[in-house]
Design a protein around this motif. Structure first.
Motif, PDB file in Angstrom:
ATOM      1  N   GLU A 199       0.852  -1.186   0.000  1.00 43.88           N
ATOM      2  CA  GLU A 199       0.000   0.000   0.000  1.00 43.88           C
ATOM      3  C   GLU A 199       0.890   1.239   0.000  1.00 43.88           C
ATOM      4  OE1 GLU A 199      -3.615   1.778   2.845  1.00 43.88           O
ATOM      5  OE2 GLU A 199      -2.483   0.010   3.450  1.00 43.88           O
ATOM      6  N   ALA A 200       0.740   2.084  -0.999  1.00 40.40           N
ATOM      7  CA  ALA A 200       1.532   3.323  -1.063  1.00 40.40           C
ATOM      8  C   ALA A 200       0.946   4.237  -2.125  1.00 40.40           C
ATOM      9  CB  ALA A 200       2.995   3.022  -1.394  1.00 40.40           C
ATOM     10  N   GLU A 201       1.086   5.531  -1.901  1.00 43.62           N
ATOM     11  CA  GLU A 201       0.638   6.497  -2.898  1.00 43.62           C
ATOM     12  C   GLU A 201       1.473   7.768  -2.781  1.00 43.62           C
ATOM     13  OE1 GLU A 201      -3.076   8.390  -0.298  1.00 43.62           O
ATOM     14  OE2 GLU A 201      -3.503   6.944  -1.903  1.00 43.62           O
ATOM     15  N   GLY A 202       1.404   8.592  -3.824  1.00 50.55           N
ATOM     16  CA  GLY A 202       2.061   9.888  -3.802  1.00 50.55           C
ATOM     17  C   GLY A 202       3.550   9.821  -3.566  1.00 50.55           C
ATOM     18  N   GLU A 203       4.016  10.671  -2.639  1.00 52.59           N
ATOM     19  CA  GLU A 203       5.443  10.759  -2.330  1.00 52.59           C
ATOM     20  C   GLU A 203       6.022   9.429  -1.864  1.00 52.59           C
ATOM     21  OE1 GLU A 203       7.187  14.548  -0.445  1.00 52.59           O
ATOM     22  OE2 GLU A 203       5.110  14.519   0.261  1.00 52.59           O
ATOM     23  N   ILE A 204       5.230   8.709  -1.064  1.00 50.67           N
ATOM     24  CA  ILE A 204       5.710   7.437  -0.520  1.00 50.67           C
ATOM     25  C   ILE A 204       5.940   6.439  -1.646  1.00 50.67           C
ATOM     26  CG2 ILE A 204       5.091   5.476   0.948  1.00 50.67           C
ATOM     27  CD1 ILE A 204       3.503   7.467   2.661  1.00 50.67           C
ATOM     28  N   LYS A 205       5.005   6.370  -2.564  1.00 51.23           N
ATOM     29  CA  LYS A 205       5.143   5.453  -3.707  1.00 51.23           C
ATOM     30  C   LYS A 205       6.387   5.789  -4.506  1.00 51.23           C
ATOM     31  CE  LYS A 205       2.374   3.403  -7.409  1.00 51.23           C
ATOM     32  NZ  LYS A 205       1.030   3.370  -8.050  1.00 51.23           N
ATOM     33  N   GLN A 206       6.656   7.089  -4.676  1.00 51.04           N
ATOM     34  CA  GLN A 206       7.813   7.519  -5.457  1.00 51.04           C
ATOM     35  C   GLN A 206       9.118   7.143  -4.779  1.00 51.04           C
ATOM     36  OE1 GLN A 206       7.330   8.814  -8.597  1.00 51.04           O
ATOM     37  NE2 GLN A 206       9.520   8.348  -8.746  1.00 51.04           N
ATOM     38  N   VAL A 207       9.131   7.179  -3.440  1.00 50.17           N
ATOM     39  CA  VAL A 207      10.326   6.752  -2.697  1.00 50.17           C
ATOM     40  C   VAL A 207      10.687   5.317  -3.066  1.00 50.17           C
ATOM     41  CG1 VAL A 207      11.197   6.129  -0.399  1.00 50.17           C
ATOM     42  CG2 VAL A 207      10.053   8.323  -0.739  1.00 50.17           C
ATOM     43  N   PHE A 208       9.687   4.446  -3.102  1.00 46.94           N
ATOM     44  CA  PHE A 208       9.932   3.038  -3.425  1.00 46.94           C
ATOM     45  C   PHE A 208      10.343   2.870  -4.888  1.00 46.94           C
ATOM     46  CE2 PHE A 208       6.682   2.286   0.097  1.00 46.94           C
ATOM     47  CZ  PHE A 208       7.659   2.097   1.048  1.00 46.94           C
ATOM     48  N   ILE A 209       9.708   3.605  -5.763  1.00 46.28           N
ATOM     49  CA  ILE A 209      10.058   3.528  -7.190  1.00 46.28           C
ATOM     50  C   ILE A 209      11.508   3.952  -7.401  1.00 46.28           C
ATOM     51  CG2 ILE A 209       9.603   4.547  -9.463  1.00 46.28           C
ATOM     52  CD1 ILE A 209       6.615   4.669  -8.640  1.00 46.28           C
ATOM     53  N   ASP A 210      11.891   5.053  -6.762  1.00 42.29           N
ATOM     54  CA  ASP A 210      13.257   5.570  -6.928  1.00 42.29           C
ATOM     55  C   ASP A 210      14.287   4.578  -6.382  1.00 42.29           C
ATOM     56  OD1 ASP A 210      12.204   7.846  -8.064  1.00 42.29           O
ATOM     57  OD2 ASP A 210      12.374   9.073  -6.250  1.00 42.29           O
ATOM     58  N   LYS A 211      14.010   4.008  -5.218  1.00 36.86           N
ATOM     59  CA  LYS A 211      14.954   3.061  -4.619  1.00 36.86           C
ATOM     60  C   LYS A 211      15.070   1.800  -5.480  1.00 36.86           C
ATOM     61  CE  LYS A 211      17.517   1.039  -1.436  1.00 36.86           C
ATOM     62  NZ  LYS A 211      18.948   1.382  -1.277  1.00 36.86           N
ATOM     63  N   ALA A 212      13.943   1.311  -5.971  1.00 33.39           N
ATOM     64  CA  ALA A 212      13.967   0.116  -6.815  1.00 33.39           C
ATOM     65  C   ALA A 212      14.744   0.379  -8.098  1.00 33.39           C
ATOM     66  CB  ALA A 212      12.545  -0.335  -7.132  1.00 33.39           C
ATOM     67  N   ARG A 213      14.591   1.569  -8.645  1.00 35.14           N
ATOM     68  CA  ARG A 213      15.331   1.925  -9.864  1.00 35.14           C
ATOM     69  C   ARG A 213      16.825   1.936  -9.583  1.00 35.14           C
ATOM     70  NH1 ARG A 213      13.095   6.710 -10.956  1.00 35.14           N
ATOM     71  NH2 ARG A 213      11.410   5.777 -12.163  1.00 35.14           N
ATOM     72  N   CYS A 214      17.219   2.486  -8.449  1.00 34.59           N
ATOM     73  CA  CYS A 214      18.642   2.533  -8.084  1.00 34.59           C
ATOM     74  C   CYS A 214      19.228   1.127  -7.933  1.00 34.59           C
ATOM     75  CB  CYS A 214      18.823   3.302  -6.775  1.00 34.59           C
ATOM     76  SG  CYS A 214      18.608   5.079  -6.911  1.00 34.59           S
ATOM     77  N   GLU A 215      18.417   0.200  -7.442  1.00 36.04           N
ATOM     78  CA  GLU A 215      18.896  -1.166  -7.186  1.00 36.04           C
ATOM     79  C   GLU A 215      18.618  -2.106  -8.358  1.00 36.04           C
ATOM     80  OE1 GLU A 215      20.724  -1.759  -4.759  1.00 36.04           O
ATOM     81  OE2 GLU A 215      20.322  -0.158  -3.331  1.00 36.04           O
ATOM     82  N   ASN A 216      18.038  -1.562  -9.422  1.00 32.40           N
ATOM     83  CA  ASN A 216      17.672  -2.392 -10.580  1.00 32.40           C
ATOM     84  C   ASN A 216      16.766  -3.543 -10.155  1.00 32.40           C
ATOM     85  OD1 ASN A 216      17.749  -2.958 -13.358  1.00 32.40           O
ATOM     86  ND2 ASN A 216      19.320  -4.535 -13.054  1.00 32.40           N
ATOM     87  N   SER A 217      15.835  -3.232  -9.238  1.00 26.92           N
ATOM     88  CA  SER A 217      14.942  -4.250  -8.684  1.00 26.92           C
ATOM     89  C   SER A 217      13.554  -4.123  -9.307  1.00 26.92           C
ATOM     90  CB  SER A 217      14.817  -4.074  -7.163  1.00 26.92           C
ATOM     91  OG  SER A 217      16.080  -4.167  -6.548  1.00 26.92           O
ATOM     92  N   PRO A 218      13.001  -5.205  -9.811  1.00 24.70           N
ATOM     93  CA  PRO A 218      11.613  -5.165 -10.287  1.00 24.70           C
ATOM     94  C   PRO A 218      10.689  -4.793  -9.130  1.00 24.70           C
ATOM     95  CG  PRO A 218      12.709  -7.207 -10.942  1.00 24.70           C
ATOM     96  CD  PRO A 218      13.606  -6.535  -9.952  1.00 24.70           C
ATOM     97  N   ILE A 219       9.785  -3.842  -9.351  1.00 25.68           N
ATOM     98  CA  ILE A 219       8.891  -3.398  -8.277  1.00 25.68           C
ATOM     99  C   ILE A 219       7.449  -3.621  -8.694  1.00 25.68           C
ATOM    100  CG2 ILE A 219       8.939  -0.985  -9.080  1.00 25.68           C
ATOM    101  CD1 ILE A 219       8.697  -0.192  -6.065  1.00 25.68           C
ATOM    102  N   TYR A 220       6.657  -4.110  -7.761  1.00 26.75           N
ATOM    103  CA  TYR A 220       5.246  -4.402  -8.004  1.00 26.75           C
ATOM    104  C   TYR A 220       4.418  -3.780  -6.883  1.00 26.75           C
ATOM    105  CZ  TYR A 220       7.483  -7.989 -10.892  1.00 26.75           C
ATOM    106  OH  TYR A 220       8.284  -8.645 -11.792  1.00 26.75           O
ATOM    107  N   PHE A 221       3.218  -3.371  -7.225  1.00 26.34           N
ATOM    108  CA  PHE A 221       2.300  -2.803  -6.243  1.00 26.34           C
ATOM    109  C   PHE A 221       1.038  -3.658  -6.206  1.00 26.34           C
ATOM    110  CE2 PHE A 221       5.046   0.651  -7.501  1.00 26.34           C
ATOM    111  CZ  PHE A 221       5.318   1.301  -6.304  1.00 26.34           C
ATOM    112  N   ALA A 222       0.680  -4.109  -4.998  1.00 24.90           N
ATOM    113  CA  ALA A 222      -0.512  -4.947  -4.858  1.00 24.90           C
ATOM    114  C   ALA A 222      -1.741  -4.244  -5.403  1.00 24.90           C
ATOM    115  CB  ALA A 222      -0.715  -5.325  -3.392  1.00 24.90           C
TER     116      ALA A 222
END
Length: 348
Positions: A199-222
């Motif tokens: 569960e995430a939206e807005g700024e919080i969601k972007q934090v996870f997207i940015d971190k996943a991009r830095c780590e080259n990690s596939p990211i999924y949202f329920a």
């Protein structure tokens, strides 16, 4: 030492967060890494799933463990804190670690690891990792203790990382804003390891997207996977979830918060199946229906008496209490009595 003497020793020789608060918190992975070397990296001997988040990580951990158990896997489960008995923290296929194993580990390793100066959580985490290796588990579900980035469990390299949600808790360690807290939780995201966000939206969601991009990690949202079409809470206190894959799925755990947790777990199951985990539909139904029996989970809107009706819930921060307030507003009663307790870092 007897079992009781062993626990007394652990609680009094090592700082325990639930007893002394912030002075027990040791940020950083130095101690955990040193213990990991000493014990020859036990967590590398089995698969792991890592679960962080402010709320819901306990329910999510137990549900996943129950489903994997019913799928035929030998499953380790490490959670914290415990409610009644220390051994609740360390389970294999729902069975708590034996008293003998706790005593043996403490007597053998307290002195050799004393120069590392571990906290209570660091040493008991390593007790769990070592026990899972000795039991030859197939997979261990590991719940983060506090935060993520600097949590001692963050030495593992899991098959899947899960972050349930973000709310205010432990702000003196994790930050005073939700994006700051999210950055700490996002610290469990590892290079090239898939991460699922409940569960995430807005700024919080972007934090996870940015971190996943830095780590080259596939990211999924329920919330994007949308594993649940609709749901309803029965008078019995159980949920009925409707899903394309799992129609009429009964969830044993009560509480409004379980709707989000169920969606996170079903999304995780889908991702694990893509990683070649064999998880039959029957195991999903059995895990949801019997999670407390299979794992020993307690304290999630748990009815412990009928006349008078008595409910126990372990919600302990703003996000958790908001769900409890909503649920109390839906209850019918003549008199409501509340007994509440909390550790000393909470915003009373």
């Amino acid at each position: 030492m007897t079992y009781e003497e062993t626990l007394h020793y652990l609680y009094n020789q090592l700082p325990v967060f639930q007893q002394v608060g912030s002075s027990a918190y040791k940020p950083g992975l130095g101690n955990s890494e040193a213990l990991d070397v000493f014990f020859d990296h036990p967590h590398r001997k089995y698969h792991t799933i890592h679960i962080a988040g402010t709320n819901g990580k306990g329910s999510t951990s137990h549900l996943l463990a129950a489903i994997l158990q019913q799928s035929g896997y030998k499953v380790g489960l490490y959670t914290s804190p415990h409610l009644v008995d220390f051994r609740e923290r360390i389970r294999v296929n729902g069975e708590v670690i034996s008293k003998e194993a706790v005593m043996d580990f403490t007597q053998r390793y307290i002195e050799p690891t004393r120069n590392i100066h571990p906290s209570f959580f660091e040493l008991t985490m390593m007790m769990a990792f070592d026990y899972f290796a000795a039991c030859k588990v197939d997979v261990a579900v590991i719940e983060v203790g506090l935060g993520g980035r600097l949590d001692s469990t963050n030495i593992i390299t899991p098959d899947l990382s899960i972050i349930t949600n973000i709310s205010f808790d432990h702000v003196q360690f994790l930050g005073n804003t939700l994006p700051e807290i999210a950055k700490e939780k996002a610290g469990i995201i590892k290079p090239n390891i898939p991460v699922l966000i409940g569960e995430a939206e807005g700024e919080i969601k972007q934090v996870f997207i940015d971190k996943a991009r830095c780590e080259n990690s596939p990211i999924y949202f329920a919330e994007d996977i949308k594993p649940i079409i609709h749901s309803r809470l029965e008078d019995s206190g159980k949920w009925i979830f409707e899903s394309n894959k799992y129609p009429n799925l009964t969830g044993e755990l009560g509480g409004f918060c379980q709707e989000k947790n169920a969606a996170t777990v079903l999304a995780a199951i889908e991702l694990l199946q893509q990683m070649n985990y064999v998880i039959p539909d029957k195991a999903v139904y059995q895990g949801f229906r019997n999670v407390t029996k299979l794992t020993g989970l307690q304290g999630r809107w748990q009815r412990i008496n009928d006349i008078p009706k008595v409910i126990c819930d372990t919600g302990h921060n703003i996000g958790g209490i908001q769900y409890i307030v909503r649920q109390l507003n839906s209850e019918k009663y003549r008199t409501l009595r509340i007994v509440i307790g909390m550790v000393n870092d909470k915003d009373i």
